[in-house]
Design a protein around this motif. Structure first.
Motif, mmCIF file in Angstrom:
data_model
loop_
_atom_site.group_PDB
_atom_site.id
_atom_site.type_symbol
_atom_site.label_atom_id
_atom_site.label_comp_id
_atom_site.label_asym_id
_atom_site.label_seq_id
_atom_site.Cartn_x
_atom_site.Cartn_y
_atom_site.Cartn_z
ATOM 1 N N PHE A 1 0.837 -1.203 0.000
ATOM 2 C CA PHE A 1 0.000 0.000 0.000
ATOM 3 C C PHE A 1 0.874 1.255 0.000
ATOM 4 C CE2 PHE A 1 -2.110 3.425 2.359
ATOM 5 C CZ PHE A 1 -3.229 3.610 1.551
ATOM 6 N N LEU A 56 1.087 4.113 -2.970
ATOM 7 C CA LEU A 56 0.828 5.522 -2.652
ATOM 8 C C LEU A 56 2.027 6.393 -3.006
ATOM 9 C CD1 LEU A 56 -1.141 7.566 -1.377
ATOM 10 C CD2 LEU A 56 -0.093 7.040 0.849
ATOM 11 N N ALA A 63 1.922 9.427 -5.643
ATOM 12 C CA ALA A 63 2.304 10.762 -5.172
ATOM 13 C C ALA A 63 3.466 11.322 -5.987
ATOM 14 C CB ALA A 63 2.670 10.708 -3.686
ATOM 15 N N LEU A 91 2.425 14.197 0.937
ATOM 16 C CA LEU A 91 1.827 12.871 0.771
ATOM 17 C C LEU A 91 2.888 11.842 0.407
ATOM 18 C CD1 LEU A 91 -0.790 11.202 0.624
ATOM 19 C CD2 LEU A 91 -0.954 11.831 -1.794
ATOM 20 N N GLN A 92 3.825 12.239 -0.430
ATOM 21 C CA GLN A 92 4.912 11.336 -0.821
ATOM 22 C C GLN A 92 5.763 10.949 0.394
ATOM 23 O OE1 GLN A 92 8.156 13.001 -3.082
ATOM 24 N NE2 GLN A 92 8.268 11.242 -4.456
ATOM 25 N N ALA A 103 3.947 8.366 2.476
ATOM 26 C CA ALA A 103 4.032 7.040 1.853
ATOM 27 C C ALA A 103 5.409 6.416 2.089
ATOM 28 C CB ALA A 103 3.746 7.153 0.358
#
Length: 499
Positions: free
Chosen positions: A86, A90, A94, A113-114, A117
């Motif tokens: 997951f 992601l 991203a 967001l990156q 992840a």
């Protein structure tokens, strides 16, 4: 012995599965440094302000660090394979969003967001290594992980420089993110096929400590914000967050102890810190990364802004460190079982010696020739780094119970992220203060000497652990809080591994 320990993957598949983990770890750690040389391209092609550029770099480190411990615990509870895949998916999405960002604000958002992840992926790697390997094979696997950590951080400026040189200034920064896409997709496909399906946990299904996540996340945020924003937030008011951080982390410690006394699963099992090898190893890692990662930050700035090197030339200058680090880490993975913490001390000494050589080279050969003059010291420092990072990771995690490997890896890597942020803040402050006075050579020398200071602190801690191991050679045992109401009706009182 738990089910997850009793079912290792077949030999051929587990080494291939390790390759999947290391590839994902490589691209997530590469993104901590590859953007440094792309900042001028972002300013030129996207119109990114200085504040936006700062958040592109520091925001990634911030969310990376915040996600590590809860992500490690999530992997321990729900399965590391699922959490890994997951997080990798992601991260890939991203990265695509960062490359397609229409404006600086969107880029910062996608970069946050990156980082989240990446923080989800990282602790699963160390946890999967704990599950798939034992003994000398585990040391070898951690040696390869140490190679990835050292090389990915050091090769980032070179990779960024090559991409910008090939694509051009206007859009070169976008390819810094797009390069993750084919690697991420291929790694995800390989992970689906190769990663072993270990059971998440034995016995009762444990609850996730949400309040512990809130306390720890707030505490880490209060520590890291003034560090990553040291250059952007002027004045001393930002340092008021540090006592707030101490209160929050103290509350987190008290809450976790309360969770243990009540028989509930904590976010971080405080019994891990009863393992001297884990506690001192985590401190060695924190202080070493405070010195190690800052070298590339200030040195590449010096090469580009003072000497006049291009982004590509600056990346090539630190290549000897990256290449030697890979060799040193592979060697360290083979020798750590025989020499133990002594190998870490030798490695840290090599890094300190190499950086002192860089300081001398900058003085003796200023100007365009500095890249050639620093090649040998960089080589020495890189070998030392490989001998330090890889064996320290092995020695720190080898006696951690496998079912707590994800959370332990999260704690270790959170220390690395906090150490990196603290080191960049301190070394950067020294460098920029003297740069403002027009003394560029003095600025880089004092900045590097400050980094050496952090590395020497790490060496003192490693020597302390080495002497303690010599005085008490028997393997440690971690004492865990009693768990009430486990699925088999029993209670776990002690968990220990000899490594």
């Amino acid at each position: 012995m738990t089910t997850e320990q009793a079912r290792p993957a077949p030999d051929d598949r587990r080494w291939k599965a390790l390759g999947v983990c290391l590839t994902a770890g490589f691209i997530s750690l590469l993104d901590t440094s590859i953007v440094n040389v792309a900042l001028p391209s972002m300013e030129h092609g996207l119109g990114a302000s200085e504040a936006a550029q700062s958040w592109v770099v520091s925001g990634y480190a911030l969310t990376f660090g915040l996600a590590l411990v809860p992500a490690g615990r999530l992997g321990d509870m729900r399965g590391r394979r699922q959490a890994f895949l997951f997080g990798l998916a992601l991260f890939t999405l991203a990265s695509a969003a960062c490359g397609l960002a229409p404006g600086a604000s969107w880029l910062v958002l996608f970069r946050l967001l990156q980082g989240t992840a990446a923080g989800l992926v990282a602790p699963q790697t160390s946890g999967l290594i704990q599950q798939m390997f034992q003994g000398s094979e585990r040391a070898k696997a951690f040696g390869l992980l140490g190679s990835v950590i050292g090389v990915s951080t050091a090769v980032g400026p070179l990779a960024g420089g090559l991409l910008i040189n090939a694509v051009g200034t206007d859009h070169g920064w976008r390819w810094v993110f797009f390069v993750n896409l084919p690697i991420g997709v291929a790694t995800f496909a390989a992970g689906l096929r190769l990663l072993p399906r270990f059971p998440a946990s034995a016995g009762r299904r444990e609850e996730f400590d949400l309040f512990g996540v809130l306390l720890l996340g707030s505490g880490v945020l209060a520590v890291m914000l003034p560090l990553v924003q040291e250059q952007q937030w002027h004045g001393r008011a930002k340092w008021a967050l540090l006592p707030v951080a101490a209160l929050l982390l103290g509350a987190f410690w008290a809450w976790e102890r309360r969770q243990g006394r009540r028989g509930r699963a904590p976010l971080v099992d405080l019994a891990l810190f009863s393992l001297r090898s884990f506690t001192l190893g985590a401190l060695v890692s924190l202080t070493y990364f405070a010195g190690f990662t800052t070298v590339f930050f200030v040195f590449t700035l010096y090469l580009q802004n003072t000497v006049g090197y291009s982004a590509l030339a600056a990346g090539v200058t630190v290549l000897p460190f990256a290449a030697a680090s890979a060799v040193g880490a592979a060697l360290g993975g083979r020798l750590v079982v025989r020499y133990g913490r002594k190998l870490v001390v030798i490695g840290l000494g090599g890094v300190a010696l190499g950086l002192l050589g860089v300081v001398a080279a900058v003085q003796v050969v200023p100007g365009d020739g500095v890249g050639w003059a620093t090649a040998l010291p960089m080589l020495v420092g890189g070998i030392g780094s490989g001998l330090a990072v890889s064996p320290n990771t092995t020695l720190t995690l080898t006696r951690v119970p496998v079912k707590r490997a994800g959370a332990a890896g999260g704690v270790l890597q959170t220390g690395q992220r906090v150490g990196s942020a603290a080191g960049i803040a301190v070394v950067g402050a020294v460098y920029f203060a003297h740069l403002a006075d027009g003394r560029s050579t003095t600025a880089i020398q004092l900045g590097l000497l400050t980094a050496v200071g952090f590395i020497l602190v790490a060496m003192v801690l490693a020597v302390a652990d080495m002497r303690e191991r010599q005085a008490h050679p028997q393997p440690e045992r971690a004492v865990e809080p009693v768990r009430r109401g486990s699925g088999d009706g029993g209670a776990e009182e002690k968990v220990g591994q000899s490594g």
